[in-house]
Design an enzyme around this catalytic site. Structure first.
Site, PDB file in Angstrom:
ATOM      1  N   HIS A  75       0.835  -1.210   0.000  1.00  0.00           N
ATOM      2  CA  HIS A  75       0.000   0.000   0.000  1.00  0.00           C
ATOM      3  C   HIS A  75       0.866   1.256   0.000  1.00  0.00           C
ATOM      4  O   HIS A  75       1.961   1.288   0.580  1.00  0.00           O
ATOM      5  CB  HIS A  75      -0.996   0.006   1.171  1.00  0.00           C
ATOM      6  CG  HIS A  75      -0.380   0.129   2.539  1.00  0.00           C
ATOM      7  ND1 HIS A  75      -0.195   1.342   3.162  1.00  0.00           N
ATOM      8  CD2 HIS A  75       0.054  -0.804   3.419  1.00  0.00           C
ATOM      9  CE1 HIS A  75       0.332   1.154   4.364  1.00  0.00           C
ATOM     10  NE2 HIS A  75       0.492  -0.146   4.542  1.00  0.00           N
ATOM     11  N   ASP A 192       6.007   2.213   7.067  1.00  0.00           N
ATOM     12  CA  ASP A 192       4.733   1.581   6.729  1.00  0.00           C
ATOM     13  C   ASP A 192       4.006   2.477   5.729  1.00  0.00           C
ATOM     14  O   ASP A 192       3.389   3.460   6.134  1.00  0.00           O
ATOM     15  CB  ASP A 192       3.928   1.404   8.021  1.00  0.00           C
ATOM     16  CG  ASP A 192       2.553   0.827   7.819  1.00  0.00           C
ATOM     17  OD1 ASP A 192       2.276   0.314   6.731  1.00  0.00           O
ATOM     18  OD2 ASP A 192       1.743   0.918   8.770  1.00  0.00           O
ATOM     19  N   GLU A 226      -5.248   1.336   2.556  1.00  0.00           N
ATOM     20  CA  GLU A 226      -5.023   0.279   3.538  1.00  0.00           C
ATOM     21  C   GLU A 226      -5.149   0.797   4.959  1.00  0.00           C
ATOM     22  O   GLU A 226      -5.675   0.106   5.846  1.00  0.00           O
ATOM     23  CB  GLU A 226      -3.637  -0.342   3.320  1.00  0.00           C
ATOM     24  CG  GLU A 226      -3.384  -1.625   4.105  1.00  0.00           C
ATOM     25  CD  GLU A 226      -2.828  -1.390   5.501  1.00  0.00           C
ATOM     26  OE1 GLU A 226      -2.785  -2.344   6.279  1.00  0.00           O
ATOM     27  OE2 GLU A 226      -2.433  -0.230   5.800  1.00  0.00           O
ATOM     28  N   GLU A 227      -4.673   2.022   5.205  1.00  0.00           N
ATOM     29  CA  GLU A 227      -4.666   2.543   6.569  1.00  0.00           C
ATOM     30  C   GLU A 227      -6.069   2.797   7.126  1.00  0.00           C
ATOM     31  O   GLU A 227      -6.231   2.946   8.330  1.00  0.00           O
ATOM     32  CB  GLU A 227      -3.828   3.834   6.644  1.00  0.00           C
ATOM     33  CG  GLU A 227      -2.343   3.643   6.371  1.00  0.00           C
ATOM     34  CD  GLU A 227      -1.627   2.798   7.424  1.00  0.00           C
ATOM     35  OE1 GLU A 227      -2.278   2.426   8.421  1.00  0.00           O
ATOM     36  OE2 GLU A 227      -0.438   2.511   7.240  1.00  0.00           O
ATOM     37  N   ASP A 247       4.047  -5.848   4.143  1.00  0.00           N
ATOM     38  CA  ASP A 247       3.746  -4.798   5.116  1.00  0.00           C
ATOM     39  C   ASP A 247       4.713  -4.908   6.293  1.00  0.00           C
ATOM     40  O   ASP A 247       5.653  -5.701   6.265  1.00  0.00           O
ATOM     41  CB  ASP A 247       2.286  -4.911   5.582  1.00  0.00           C
ATOM     42  CG  ASP A 247       1.630  -3.554   5.804  1.00  0.00           C
ATOM     43  OD1 ASP A 247       2.289  -2.675   6.386  1.00  0.00           O
ATOM     44  OD2 ASP A 247       0.470  -3.373   5.417  1.00  0.00           O
TER      45      ASP A 247
END
Length: 389
Positions: A75, A192, A226-227, A247
């Site tokens: 992501h 991330d 994604e978050e 990830d």
């Protein structure tokens, strides 16, 4: 052993990609610029791709067989914030984008993006002056209502903020402040998943540069939400049977992840990952001498969940790099990213986790393979023998 076993990962390329990604602000919902960047990198590698309406990138690599095929998913979006309220004194109340603590926002340098301009500022606790509030600072609660953004402009009122063009709903990006140390450690916000994205692009570069043959079609996918949990659910081709996410892994007491090697996640908050695909990845680590460890994540979701919840009949697994202080002041080691990239190369070269995935309806015999006879518990005469059923 795979042809790609001894193929080196271009770590200078990986680091350069990572640093360039750090320089692009991209909290969830504000990702157009990073999409444009990754598309350019795919074009440089000669990889074809298409874009969804909102900008999820679906790249395409041809393998020896078209069915089944696999997706490798990272992501591009990061945690961040949004302007919630302009206070009477010209300070900004904010609401988080993604799930993270205001504890890690305090003291951060940020950029506020209005519709036509950007401004710099600092996130501060409401009681920020030690000479004014003394010990009261230490007893101030920790939550998003207890922090505010001080804008670096001549501002004394809400009217001053509005005159500059800022308003409720403006995106706020947090500076990553990356630092790459000579000993291989990387310290930065937004590892991330900018570090994971760099590892995937470095793996793709190795596959193409060294002409690694792919057993089946592969689709590298770069998602944007994604978050906040919606992730990749809409972006999978109906032919995809294997889904491997890339990830972070939390390095903390009670976890088995480390900042070295690759961590194979076997469970997250949504439940276990696919047994066969996870063991396939572990087998590739053993076969190719890639350092690895296994872990289960207690407070963690990834793009894999959104794919399963969208109704895709897929095997899903998660490849991760150990990261200390996730969603805070994050740290990992270059060796972890190298291991992730090596495993991705080996995975792209390998055949499917189960050959039966080539057909839509799995044969019954496949469901007798989860435990080999030598791994079965000793017979108990009070219960039926599973092999006799």
């Amino acid at each position: 052993m795979n042809k790609g076993t001894d193929i080196p990962i271009d770590m200078a390329y990986l680091q350069q990609i990572m640093l360039e990604l750090f320089a692009i602000p991209c909290p969830t919902g504000f990702t157009d610029r990073v999409v444009y960047y990754v598309c350019n990198k795919l074009q440089e590698l000669g990889i074809s791709y298409d874009l969804t309406r909102r900008g999820t990138i679906r790249a395409h690599l041809k393998g020896a067989e078209q069915r089944p095929d696999r997706a490798i998913v990272t992501h591009l979006d990061t945690i961040g914030a949004m302007l919630r309220e302009v206070k009477a004194n010209g300070r900004l109340s904010i609401t988080p984008i993604g799930h993270w603590s205001s504890r890690f926002a305090e003291g951060a340098r940020v950029t506020i993006f209005s519709d036509n301009h950007s401004y710099r500022g600092t996130v501060l606790p409401l009681l920020a002056a030690g000479h004014a509030f003394n010990e009261a600072i230490d007893s101030q609660p920790i939550n998003w209502d207890q922090v505010e953004v001080r804008i670096d402009e001549h501002i004394r009122s809400a009217a001053d903020v509005y005159k500059l063009g800022m308003d409720v709903g403006d995106f706020i990006a947090f500076d990553p402040n990356p630092e790459l140390l000579d000993n291989g450690y990387i310290v930065s916000r937004h590892l991330d998943n900018k570090a994971g994205t760099a590892a995937l692009l470095a793996a793709l570069k190795a596959v193409l540069e060294y002409k690694i043959p792919l057993a089946i079609d592969c689709h590298p996918i770069f998602t944007l939400t994604e978050e906040v949990g919606s992730g990749v659910g809409h972006a999978l081709d109906e032919m995809v049977t294997e889904f491997v996410g890339v990830d972070i892994a939390p390095v903390a007491p009670g976890q088995n992840s480390t900042e070295f090697g690759v961590t194979i996640a076997l469970k997250d908050s949504s439940g276990p990952f696919d047994y066969h695909l996870s063991r396939h990845l572990i087998g590739l680590c053993k076969e190719n001498n890639i350092p690895y460890q296994r872990d289960v994540f207690r407070f963690y979701y990834s793009d894999a969940l959104s794919a399963v919840q969208a109704g895709h009949d897929i095997r899903h697994s998660l490849i991760t790099f150990g990261t200390d202080a996730t969603h805070g002041y994050e740290r990992t080691h270059l060796s972890a990213l190298e291991s992730v990239a090596k495993l991705l190369v080996a995975y792209m070269e390998s055949g499917p986790a189960l050959d039966s995935d080539k057909v839509d309806a799995a044969p019954m015999e496949e469901f007798a393979k989860q435990l080999k006879p030598e791994n079965m518990p000793k017979k108990n005469t009070s219960v039926p023998d599973i092999n006799s059923l």
